[in-house]
Design an enzyme around this catalytic site. Structure first.
Site, PDB file in Angstrom:
ATOM      1  N   HIS A   1       4.528  -0.857  -7.065  1.00 33.28           N
ATOM      2  CA  HIS A   1       3.488  -1.859  -6.894  1.00 33.28           C
ATOM      3  C   HIS A   1       2.121  -1.152  -6.842  1.00 33.28           C
ATOM      4  O   HIS A   1       1.806  -0.501  -5.848  1.00 33.28           O
ATOM      5  CB  HIS A   1       3.799  -2.553  -5.567  1.00 33.28           C
ATOM      6  CG  HIS A   1       2.927  -3.708  -5.242  1.00 33.28           C
ATOM      7  ND1 HIS A   1       2.973  -4.884  -5.947  1.00 33.28           N
ATOM      8  CD2 HIS A   1       2.005  -3.883  -4.258  1.00 33.28           C
ATOM      9  CE1 HIS A   1       2.115  -5.739  -5.411  1.00 33.28           C
ATOM     10  NE2 HIS A   1       1.510  -5.155  -4.398  1.00 33.28           N
TER      11      HIS A   1
ATOM     12  N   SER B   1      -1.923  -7.850  -7.081  1.00 32.31           N
ATOM     13  CA  SER B   1      -1.178  -8.305  -5.913  1.00 32.31           C
ATOM     14  C   SER B   1      -1.789  -9.555  -5.285  1.00 32.31           C
ATOM     15  O   SER B   1      -1.972 -10.542  -5.971  1.00 32.31           O
ATOM     16  CB  SER B   1      -1.103  -7.148  -4.917  1.00 32.31           C
ATOM     17  OG  SER B   1      -0.031  -7.346  -4.078  1.00 32.31           O
TER      18      SER B   1
HETATM   19  C1  GTR Z   1       2.553  -8.028   0.307  1.00 32.06           C
HETATM   20  C2  GTR Z   1       2.759  -9.474  -0.022  1.00 32.06           C
HETATM   21  C3  GTR Z   1       2.685  -9.714  -1.488  1.00 32.06           C
HETATM   22  C4  GTR Z   1       1.529  -8.969  -2.155  1.00 32.06           C
HETATM   23  C5  GTR Z   1       1.199  -7.652  -1.484  1.00 32.06           C
HETATM   24  C6  GTR Z   1      -0.191  -7.071  -1.754  1.00 32.06           C
HETATM   25  O1  GTR Z   1       2.665  -7.732   1.647  1.00 32.06           O
HETATM   26  O2  GTR Z   1       4.007  -9.832   0.474  1.00 32.06           O
HETATM   27  O3  GTR Z   1       2.656 -11.090  -1.759  1.00 32.06           O
HETATM   28  O4  GTR Z   1       0.432  -9.758  -2.299  1.00 32.06           O
HETATM   29  O5  GTR Z   1       1.267  -7.703  -0.127  1.00 32.06           O
HETATM   30  O6  GTR Z   1      -1.189  -7.773  -1.812  1.00 32.06           O
HETATM   31  O7  GTR Z   1      -0.256  -5.852  -1.859  1.00 32.06           O
END
Ligand code: GTR
Length: 416
Positions: A396, A254
């Protein structure tokens, strides 16, 4: 004193929880309709700024690669000032029988001195036993070293607010070690707090940057700092006789996936670079209006990128580069981009298209590319030449499936 520490921990926890609750709210505002992505023209990785076509690796390495690197430095991730700092290493703890006797554990404090100030980073390293020289994963963690494992000997990272073993599911240590790989991790807060207006507590004061008002348009912020941290861990690892210099891998998830890519793009000592769900301003193409956009990321996380990046929020087509060129900077080394099906915010298709476009540069090295391949089905990794991609089922996250795929891909290329 103890009370105030608990209050700070509680506030930080609340902040993390609020950001996670806000994520789906933000996600609802995004476009998830492929027909509304819009048309776009990508800058050509193989055309120099003065319009020359790049047809061989010499031109790529001498002219185009440095051009692209500078575009990312000046417009997106920013640079870390080149001031001299002093670095020292201290082994705080070492165990011969970690992870069911399969690994040696070493915990090292890296101290940086500069500008009359000190910053410390705590590295947790596991090395497979009985291996003479092994490849190594360098991967920062989100919650602190002690949250990555149930190993009771692991020292808590200085800024961690989470319970021990809180995020073990993201760390397939057993698989990594059994596969003959070493792994080194550090808490990303050691380098840069993931919050606005925290520059003073980061590594930047070592270089004379103490607040937002000291920033030039192209001074890096947190992503540049986390990338820097991965390279500093590698500096240390390369002092160890059992780490193979030629087989270091940087991996991030991420926002740390964005950092891993930026690190691997600059630091060519990494033989393999892995982006796990890095999404917008990571592996995904910025010009696609799908999921998170440059405008959203700049609005929500102004402390991630250099100030100049803000100027592209309203018009991504004016960016002089796009993210496929970040991936191209890794050529001809191994690059792996991973997405998750339920992580549409990160735009899996945009991540794949970006890698596909980047793979053109690999052709200069006589390597197979992803040209002509279609977007792979879920859980069907697509590996061509030195480029790997998969989209797994699920959200995610970093899962054992991801680790297994990275290790299999690395085995194919890095293990004789
Ligand atoms: C979110 C962000 C993403 C990603 C994510 C993370 O809020 O919008 O770009 O990086 O966080 O790091 O888990």
């Amino acid at each position: 004193m103890k009370d105030s520490k608990s209050i700070i921990k509680l506030i930080m926890k609340l902040w993390v929880v609020v950001s996670l609750i806000c994520l789906p709210i933000k996600a609802q505002e995004a476009n998830y309709d492929e027909s509304k992505v819009g048309t776009y023209t990508l800058p050509d990785a193989l055309t120099t700024l003065n319009g020359q076509e790049v047809i061989n690796k010499k031109q790529w390495e001498k002219v185009r690669r440095p051009e692209i690197l500078k575009l990312f430095q000046d417009n997106e991730y920013g640079i870390i000032p080149n001031a001299k700092i002093k670095t020292s290493y201290r082994v705080l703890e070492e165990g011969e029988d970690a992870l069911d006797g399969k690994a040696i554990r070493r915990q090292v404090e890296i101290t940086f001195n500069g500008n009359g100030l000190t910053r410390k980073m705590l590295v947790l390293l596991y090395i497979p036993k009985g291996v003479k020289k092994c490849p190594v994963f360098v991967s920062p963690n989100f919650q602190g070293n002690a949250t990555t494992t149930t190993d009771p000997a692991v020292i808590e990272s200085q800024f961690s607010v989470f319970e021990r073993a809180h995020q073990t599911s993201r760390w397939s240590y057993d698989r990594i070690i059994s596969s003959g790989y070493a792994v080194a991790t550090f808490h990303y807060y050691d380098v840069y707090f993931d919050q606005d207006d925290k520059i003073n507590d980061t590594i930047y004061p070592l270089f004379g940057i103490n607040s937002n008002s000291d920033l030039q348009d192209n001074t890096g912020k947190s992503i540049a700092a986390w990338a820097w941290g991965c390279s500093r861990v590698l500096d240390y690892l390369l002092t160890l006789k059992y780490i193979d210099k030629k087989r270091a891998i940087v991996l991030g998830h991420s926002r740390l996936g964005k950092a891993a890519l930026w690190c691997g793009a600059q630091d060519q000592r990494f033989a393999m670079v892995i982006s796990n769900d890095s999404g917008c301003s990571g592996a995904a193409l910025s010009r696609r209006n799908y999921g998170e956009t440059v405008a959203k990321i700049n609005h929500d996380f102004p402390w991630w990128f250099c100030n100049k990046y803000q100027s592209y929020s309203q018009d991504v087509s004016s960016l002089p580069m796009d993210q496929h060129e970040l991936l191209a900077l890794i050529a001809p080394r191994l690059v792996y981009v991973a997405s998750a099906q339920d992580d549409q915010w990160a735009d899996p298709r945009g991540e794949f298209l970006s890698l596909q476009e980047a793979s053109k540069v690999y052709a200069l090295y006589g390597l197979e590319t992803l040209q002509g391949s279609s977007f792979p089905s879920v859980n069907e990794p697509l590996w061509k030449g030195n480029c790997g991609y998969h989209m797994r089922t699920g959200i995610h996250d970093v899962t054992d499936y991801d680790w297994q795929s990275y290790i299999e891909f690395a085995n194919k290329h890095l293990i004789p």
